[in-house]
Design a protein around this motif. Sequence first.
Motif, PDB file in Angstrom:
ATOM      1  N   UNK A  56       0.843  -1.190   0.000  1.00  0.00           N
ATOM      2  CA  UNK A  56       0.000   0.000   0.000  1.00  0.00           C
ATOM      3  C   UNK A  56       0.887   1.252   0.000  1.00  0.00           C
ATOM      4  N   UNK A  57       0.824   2.104  -1.031  1.00  0.00           N
ATOM      5  CA  UNK A  57       1.582   3.360  -1.016  1.00  0.00           C
ATOM      6  C   UNK A  57       1.035   4.318   0.042  1.00  0.00           C
ATOM      7  N   UNK A  58       1.924   4.887   0.846  1.00  0.00           N
ATOM      8  CA  UNK A  58       1.528   5.821   1.887  1.00  0.00           C
ATOM      9  C   UNK A  58       1.943   7.256   1.565  1.00  0.00           C
ATOM     10  N   UNK A  59       3.181   7.412   1.095  1.00  0.00           N
ATOM     11  CA  UNK A  59       3.746   8.730   0.824  1.00  0.00           C
ATOM     12  C   UNK A  59       4.459   8.687  -0.526  1.00  0.00           C
ATOM     13  N   UNK A  60       4.319   9.765  -1.313  1.00  0.00           N
ATOM     14  CA  UNK A  60       5.063   9.857  -2.567  1.00  0.00           C
ATOM     15  C   UNK A  60       4.171   9.910  -3.781  1.00  0.00           C
ATOM     16  N   UNK A  61       4.761   9.592  -4.917  1.00  0.00           N
ATOM     17  CA  UNK A  61       4.081   9.725  -6.199  1.00  0.00           C
ATOM     18  C   UNK A  61       3.301   8.457  -6.527  1.00  0.00           C
ATOM     19  N   UNK A  62       2.125   8.351  -5.917  1.00  0.00           N
ATOM     20  CA  UNK A  62       1.254   7.201  -6.139  1.00  0.00           C
ATOM     21  C   UNK A  62      -0.160   7.589  -5.769  1.00  0.00           C
ATOM     22  N   UNK A  63      -1.133   6.972  -6.419  1.00  0.00           N
ATOM     23  CA  UNK A  63      -2.534   7.245  -6.113  1.00  0.00           C
ATOM     24  C   UNK A  63      -2.825   6.931  -4.648  1.00  0.00           C
ATOM     25  N   UNK A  64      -3.495   7.862  -3.978  1.00  0.00           N
ATOM     26  CA  UNK A  64      -3.889   7.666  -2.592  1.00  0.00           C
ATOM     27  C   UNK A  64      -2.819   7.980  -1.569  1.00  0.00           C
ATOM     28  N   UNK A  65      -1.617   8.314  -2.025  1.00  0.00           N
ATOM     29  CA  UNK A  65      -0.516   8.596  -1.106  1.00  0.00           C
ATOM     30  C   UNK A  65      -0.417  10.092  -0.834  1.00  0.00           C
ATOM     31  N   UNK A  66       0.194  10.444   0.295  1.00  0.00           N
ATOM     32  CA  UNK A  66       0.471  11.850   0.591  1.00  0.00           C
ATOM     33  C   UNK A  66       1.592  12.321  -0.333  1.00  0.00           C
ATOM     34  N   UNK A  67       1.334  13.368  -1.105  1.00  0.00           N
ATOM     35  CA  UNK A  67       2.312  13.849  -2.079  1.00  0.00           C
ATOM     36  C   UNK A  67       3.401  14.665  -1.402  1.00  0.00           C
ATOM     37  N   UNK A  68       4.640  14.456  -1.839  1.00  0.00           N
ATOM     38  CA  UNK A  68       5.770  15.244  -1.366  1.00  0.00           C
ATOM     39  C   UNK A  68       6.605  15.672  -2.565  1.00  0.00           C
ATOM     40  N   UNK A  69       7.474  16.646  -2.344  1.00  0.00           N
ATOM     41  CA  UNK A  69       8.308  17.178  -3.414  1.00  0.00           C
ATOM     42  C   UNK A  69       9.634  16.414  -3.469  1.00  0.00           C
ATOM     43  N   UNK A  70       9.543  15.159  -3.894  1.00  0.00           N
ATOM     44  CA  UNK A  70      10.726  14.328  -4.053  1.00  0.00           C
ATOM     45  C   UNK A  70      10.344  13.029  -4.759  1.00  0.00           C
ATOM     46  N   UNK A  71      11.291  12.492  -5.541  1.00  0.00           N
ATOM     47  CA  UNK A  71      11.084  11.220  -6.233  1.00  0.00           C
ATOM     48  C   UNK A  71      11.370  10.090  -5.248  1.00  0.00           C
ATOM     49  N   UNK A  72      10.436   9.908  -4.324  1.00  0.00           N
ATOM     50  CA  UNK A  72      10.568   8.925  -3.251  1.00  0.00           C
ATOM     51  C   UNK A  72       9.176   8.418  -2.902  1.00  0.00           C
ATOM     52  N   UNK A  73       9.102   7.148  -2.565  1.00  0.00           N
ATOM     53  CA  UNK A  73       7.816   6.545  -2.212  1.00  0.00           C
ATOM     54  C   UNK A  73       7.979   5.693  -0.962  1.00  0.00           C
ATOM     55  N   UNK A  74       7.026   5.827  -0.035  1.00  0.00           N
ATOM     56  CA  UNK A  74       6.981   4.993   1.159  1.00  0.00           C
ATOM     57  C   UNK A  74       5.732   4.123   1.076  1.00  0.00           C
ATOM     58  N   UNK A  75       5.908   2.823   1.235  1.00  0.00           N
ATOM     59  CA  UNK A  75       4.783   1.878   1.180  1.00  0.00           C
ATOM     60  C   UNK A  75       4.836   0.974   2.400  1.00  0.00           C
ATOM     61  N   UNK A  76       3.737   0.262   2.615  1.00  0.00           N
ATOM     62  CA  UNK A  76       3.657  -0.648   3.761  1.00  0.00           C
ATOM     63  C   UNK A  76       3.000  -1.949   3.330  1.00  0.00           C
ATOM     64  N   UNK A  77       3.502  -3.044   3.863  1.00  0.00           N
ATOM     65  CA  UNK A  77       2.929  -4.365   3.620  1.00  0.00           C
ATOM     66  C   UNK A  77       2.683  -5.030   4.961  1.00  0.00           C
ATOM     67  N   UNK A  78       1.412  -5.227   5.309  1.00  0.00           N
ATOM     68  CA  UNK A  78       1.023  -5.977   6.501  1.00  0.00           C
ATOM     69  C   UNK A  78       0.459  -7.310   6.024  1.00  0.00           C
ATOM     70  N   UNK A  79       1.117  -8.388   6.393  1.00  0.00           N
ATOM     71  CA  UNK A  79       0.755  -9.706   5.857  1.00  0.00           C
ATOM     72  C   UNK A  79       0.409 -10.666   6.988  1.00  0.00           C
ATOM     73  N   UNK A  80      -0.588 -11.509   6.751  1.00  0.00           N
ATOM     74  CA  UNK A  80      -0.914 -12.577   7.695  1.00  0.00           C
ATOM     75  C   UNK A  80      -1.057 -13.917   6.989  1.00  0.00           C
ATOM     76  N   UNK A  81      -0.395 -14.053   5.844  1.00  0.00           N
ATOM     77  CA  UNK A  81      -0.449 -15.303   5.101  1.00  0.00           C
ATOM     78  C   UNK A  81       0.866 -15.522   4.355  1.00  0.00           C
ATOM     79  N   UNK A  82       1.116 -16.773   4.006  1.00  0.00           N
ATOM     80  CA  UNK A  82       2.301 -17.095   3.209  1.00  0.00           C
ATOM     81  C   UNK A  82       2.066 -16.623   1.781  1.00  0.00           C
ATOM     82  N   UNK A  83       2.948 -15.771   1.284  1.00  0.00           N
ATOM     83  CA  UNK A  83       2.780 -15.251  -0.059  1.00  0.00           C
ATOM     84  C   UNK A  83       4.106 -14.732  -0.592  1.00  0.00           C
ATOM     85  N   UNK A  84       4.138 -14.527  -1.900  1.00  0.00           N
ATOM     86  CA  UNK A  84       5.281 -13.928  -2.567  1.00  0.00           C
ATOM     87  C   UNK A  84       4.778 -12.749  -3.394  1.00  0.00           C
TER      88      UNK A  84
END
Length: 249
Positions: free
Chosen positions: A161-189
């Motif tokens: 899930x994008x949180x900050x940066x240049x992505x839909x739904x993320x908080x926009x900032x003035x930099x080519x940087x993106x912060x995302x988060x992955x919360x997982x409760x299952x085996x996956x790749x």
Amino acid sequence: MNDTFVLRDSERGYDHFLSTGEASSYIGGHPEATLSRHSSFNFGPYQSGRPGFGRLRVFGDEVFRGAGCGYNIHPHHNFIICAFVLQGTLTHINTVGKIDQLKQGDYYAFSAGAGGKHCELNLENEDVNVIYLWILPDQLLLPPSYARHHFDAATQRNQIVPLVGRADGALRISQDLRVSRLASDQAQSIDYLPASPEHGVYVFALEGEASCNGTRLGRRDSTGLWGEARITIETGAQDADLLIVESVR
């Protein structure tokens, strides 16, 4: 230093501040309040690690213990500061005109730009745990700004899930940087695809265990990768929570 690396929990920098000590004019709370900081990169008294990752200069894992503990009002210039609340209630006041309270899952992006001040306090008895990122902006002396949002682990599980940066739904900032988060409760790749060969990815395990391109990460371990066209993140059946920072060099 933009090489690929692995940083284990025990290898991070550590600082501990007393509200009645040398930093009492800066550290709020009295008299038993304490503030602790684990740093992935050089910051403050800790200067024996890495100087940053791309445009990311600070990655601090901080705990405010005791009512009133935190940072008294202080200035910033030409930094974007992001805070991600993992535990407790963070009271944040800034000169953009916001008095805010952030709880678990809440996060903000405060661009100090041409000049701004803020303070951050724990006004409750429960400890507050916050991840702080300091990011260099791509333009200096921009007007200061503040925005906040919420990550809902219950409804946004098992996806990046994008949180900050240049992505839909993320908080926009003035930099080519993106912060995302992955919360997982299952085996996956899951594959994470950097925007270009000039973008590196820093993966920090907030909780649980996961692997990134075959490197196993435990709680509070991290890895920085450069020159990868694809980063494969693998999680198990147990809960895992990852913060992912992608930055241009």
